[in-house]
Design an enzyme around this catalytic site. Structure first.
Site, short mmCIF file in Angstrom:
data_model
loop_
_atom_site.label_atom_id
_atom_site.label_comp_id
_atom_site.label_asym_id
_atom_site.label_seq_id
_atom_site.Cartn_x
_atom_site.Cartn_y
_atom_site.Cartn_z
N ASN A 212 0.93 -1.23 0.16
CA ASN A 212 0.07 0.06 0.16
C ASN A 212 1.01 1.09 0.01
O ASN A 212 0.40 2.22 -0.52
CB ASN A 212 -0.89 -0.05 1.27
CG ASN A 212 -0.31 -0.17 2.46
OD1 ASN A 212 0.82 -0.47 2.77
ND2 ASN A 212 -1.18 0.14 3.69
N GLU B 41 5.38 -3.18 12.56
CA GLU B 41 4.19 -2.42 12.41
C GLU B 41 3.27 -3.05 11.87
O GLU B 41 3.10 -3.18 10.75
CB GLU B 41 4.72 -0.97 11.53
CG GLU B 41 3.83 0.17 11.57
CD GLU B 41 2.99 0.12 10.37
OE1 GLU B 41 1.72 -0.14 10.45
OE2 GLU B 41 3.24 0.50 9.38
N CYS C 34 -2.83 1.36 7.24
CA CYS C 34 -2.94 0.87 8.64
C CYS C 34 -3.31 1.68 9.62
O CYS C 34 -3.84 1.45 10.67
CB CYS C 34 -1.68 0.18 9.08
SG CYS C 34 -0.26 1.06 8.83
N GLU D 294 9.14 3.91 14.20
CA GLU D 294 9.92 4.20 12.76
C GLU D 294 9.76 5.81 12.72
O GLU D 294 8.87 6.48 13.27
CB GLU D 294 9.09 3.61 11.63
CG GLU D 294 9.51 1.99 11.67
CD GLU D 294 9.00 1.36 10.46
OE1 GLU D 294 9.69 0.50 10.29
OE2 GLU D 294 7.92 1.66 10.07
#
Length: 418
Positions: free
Chosen positions: A88, A189, A223, A398
């Site tokens: 994505n 993640e 997400c 991150e």
């Protein structure tokens, strides 16, 4: 300084080729070209950020308990890092991880999603042009049939010291099992089920704009997309009415290369079927389709932006991450009820809420069990901010000043006999 310079050169090449890189993304996953262009700018920003952070890997000097000793703390690269990225955000998820790894002094092996290998390869070509040495940035594309086997090799090979993965919680758990055998450093993640809470005190127009941006970015395939809309009883009907009008007025389904398009196709048939399953389940239990609700006439992977009302917590769309253009609205009465619903999930990546009550803002921001909170904001990602979740949404962070730490080991050195 050398690592910093080469990352800076890579950043400049990405910026110089941003239009071509954006078109690759749109061709690979259907993302509207304007969103793809935004992703490339986001991607480049991580290379710029970590080019600067490469020069700030500070150690420490600790006062020793004895006069003849000195205590030093060094930070050293963890080693070879395996980078497993999703479809994505096929460019940004690479640079967010690889930028940090290279800044720390690690080498990387990138396994891009089987749906979107070209973005990873294009970044590799630009890395070569920027002077990043051969063998430092490596790409291993593979077919759908081989992706599990390749992932297992990367997670079990003793030469790999670190695994960074972005994807579903289910896949993340499998990779964690593989990495356990060699006790690798991991950052994950994983999936989310983001609540989007609108309290009675909220600015409804601003909440609608935030909801539209948060839910329908990349056709709901991110997400951190809002997945459960919790709207307080006093403004529920007004919010639903305005949200429906905004969806119908501002969202346009079409080819990603069409300048009018805001909603491209879903990634594959399986993704469309999940959206349909969630809608059918909700409607069978009493939910109402306010707008949308079916596949778009453009083709099998296109779906109408959909809004549901009269939704309950027993419905699949509030229990599973839809990853599509579906907004289910739950009516609630009290702040305590909203917090309980929001925190009932076993994941906690992002959460959003709208309120103009300062005391309530502090209470809710602290009580939401998520790694990232948007207060009166629907889009919260930035290179300066730590990205990551709690509970089963992952491990580590991150981006930001914390992102480089995921690729560094701390070494304690004791000098004696002084």
């Amino acid at each position: 300084q050398e690592r910093s310079g080469r990352l800076r050169g890579w950043y400049e090449l990405v910026m110089g080729n941003r239009d071509d890189l954006a078109r690759i993304i749109t061709a690979e996953n259907g993302k509207p070209l304007k969103e793809a262009q935004g992703e490339i700018l986001y991607s480049a920003s991580f290379l710029e950020w970590f080019a600067e952070e490469a020069r700030r890997i500070y150690g420490d000097v600790i006062p020793a308990p004895a006069k003849d000793r000195r205590i030093l703390v060094l930070k050293q690269p963890v080693g070879v890092a395996a980078i497993i990225t999703p479809w994505n955000f096929p460019s940004a998820m690479i640079t967010r991880k690889v930028g940090a790894a290279l800044a720390a002094g690690c080498t990387v092996v990138v396994k891009p999603a089987e749906d979107t290998p070209l973005s990873a390869l294009a970044l590799g070509e630009l890395a070569n042009q920027a002077g990043i040495p051969a063998g430092v940035y490596n790409v291993v594309p593979c077919s759908r049939e081989q992706t599990q086997a390749v992932g297992e090799v990367l997670c079990t090979d003793p030469l790999v010291a670190k695994v960074s993965f972005t994807g579903s919680t289910a896949t993340g758990k499998i990779l964690l099992k593989h990495t356990a055998g060699t006790v690798k450093r991991v950052s994950m993640e994983l999936g989310g089920l983001a609540p989007f809470i609108v309290f009675d005190s909220a600015d409804v127009d601003r909440a609608v704009a935030g909801a539209l941006a948060s839910k329908y970015r990349n056709s709901g395939q991110t997400c951190v997309c809002a997945n459960r809309f919790l709207v307080q009883k006093g403004i529920h009907d007004k919010f639903v009415e305005k949200f429906a009008k905004a969806i119908e007025r501002e969202l346009h389904v079409g080819s990603g290369f069409d300048s009018k398009t805001t909603q491209g196709p879903l990634i594959n048939e399986k993704a469309v079927e999940k959206v349909e399953r969630h809608i059918n389940d909700a409607v069978s239990q009493g939910a109402f389709v306010v707008t949308g609700g079916k596949r778009h006439s453009l083709g099998k992977n296109f779906f109408e932006p959909t809004l549901l009302s009269n939704v309950t917590t027993k419905m699949l769309c509030t229990q599973e991450e839809t990853f599509g253009p579906l907004a289910p609205v739950i009516k609630f009465e009290t702040e305590e009820e909203a917090i309980a619903i929001a925190n009932a999930a076993n994941v906690g990546l992002a959460g959003y809420f709208y309120s103009q009550d300062p005391a309530q803002i502090w209470r809710v921001a602290e009580q939401l069990e998520v790694g990232m909170v948007g207060v009166n904001e629907g889009i919260i990602s930035s290179v300066e901010s730590p990205f990551g979740g709690v509970k089963q949404s992952g491990l580590g962070r991150e981006g930001s000043k914390y992102g480089i730490d995921e690729y560094l080991e701390i070494k304690y050195v004791c000098f004696g006999g002084l």
